[in-house]
Scaffold this motif. Structure first.
Motif, PDB file in Angstrom:
ATOM      1  N   GLY A 146       0.788  -1.225   0.000  1.00  0.00           N
ATOM      2  CA  GLY A 146       0.000   0.000   0.000  1.00  0.00           C
ATOM      3  C   GLY A 146       0.819   1.272   0.000  1.00  0.00           C
ATOM      4  N   SER A 147       2.155   1.176  -0.048  1.00  0.00           N
ATOM      5  CA  SER A 147       2.958   2.396  -0.031  1.00  0.00           C
ATOM      6  C   SER A 147       3.051   3.060  -1.401  1.00  0.00           C
ATOM      7  N   LEU A 148       2.683   2.351  -2.471  1.00  0.00           N
ATOM      8  CA  LEU A 148       2.586   2.969  -3.798  1.00  0.00           C
ATOM      9  C   LEU A 148       1.099   3.141  -4.095  1.00  0.00           C
ATOM     10  N   ALA A 149       0.570   4.255  -3.648  1.00  0.00           N
ATOM     11  CA  ALA A 149      -0.866   4.531  -3.784  1.00  0.00           C
ATOM     12  C   ALA A 149      -1.127   5.242  -5.107  1.00  0.00           C
ATOM     13  N   PRO A 150      -2.371   5.198  -5.574  1.00  0.00           N
ATOM     14  CA  PRO A 150      -2.714   5.964  -6.781  1.00  0.00           C
ATOM     15  C   PRO A 150      -2.430   7.449  -6.568  1.00  0.00           C
ATOM     16  N   LYS A 151      -2.104   8.129  -7.649  1.00  0.00           N
ATOM     17  CA  LYS A 151      -1.678   9.525  -7.567  1.00  0.00           C
ATOM     18  C   LYS A 151      -2.752  10.441  -6.987  1.00  0.00           C
ATOM     19  N   ASP A 152      -3.945  10.408  -7.511  1.00  0.00           N
ATOM     20  CA  ASP A 152      -5.016  11.301  -7.049  1.00  0.00           C
ATOM     21  C   ASP A 152      -6.182  10.514  -6.480  1.00  0.00           C
ATOM     22  N   GLY A 153      -5.905   9.524  -5.691  1.00  0.00           N
ATOM     23  CA  GLY A 153      -7.000   8.729  -5.153  1.00  0.00           C
ATOM     24  C   GLY A 153      -6.506   7.756  -4.110  1.00  0.00           C
TER      25      GLY A 153
END
Length: 138
Positions: free
Chosen positions: A124-131
């Motif tokens: 979960g540390s690479l989350a979507p940019k705007d979400g």
């Protein structure tokens, strides 16, 4: 209006307010959908894209990181180009060691970055940019 003639403050204020609201909207907060919810992505889809098309940066494009996606594409194209040059040098009897070495090093770097991205998506540390991610995996 003549040069040097004083201007009423009322004629300037609306224009400043309009520019100010435009300026803050351009700098603004993340894009919102009409019902004021943030866009969501699936961790499962991101992982599957990374596993199947990861060397082309498909998972980065899906998560909204277009620049990183193009960087993946560029590095993969560079590795393919150097490998092709090395194979052509072998076929036609030229010096080939440097081309193949560079191709292997670039491919290794892309694969290491890809494995890192897969682990970061799963944790979960690479989350979507705007979400954000869905609550479910898929």
């Amino acid at each position: 209006m003549l040069v040097g003639q004083p201007v009423a403050a009322a004629t300037i204020a609306p224009r400043r307010a309009r520019v100010s609201s435009w300026h803050s909207a351009e700098r603004g907060a993340p894009a919102r959908v009409a019902n004021d919810t943030v866009p969501q992505r699936s961790k499962g889809v991101a992982v599957v894209l990374a596993l199947l098309l990861g060397v082309f940066g498909a998972h980065q494009f899906y998560l909204g990181y277009v620049g990183r996606g193009f960087l993946y594409l560029g590095l993969t194209a560079a590795a393919a180009m150097f490998l092709t040059l090395g194979l052509l040098a072998i076929a036609f009897g030229g010096p080939y060691g440097g081309f193949i070495t560079v191709a292997v090093l670039v491919a290794f770097a892309v694969q290491a970055w890809l494995i890192s991205d897969i682990v970061r998506i799963l944790t979960g540390s690479l989350a979507p940019k705007d979400g954000e991610y869905f609550d479910r995996f898929f």
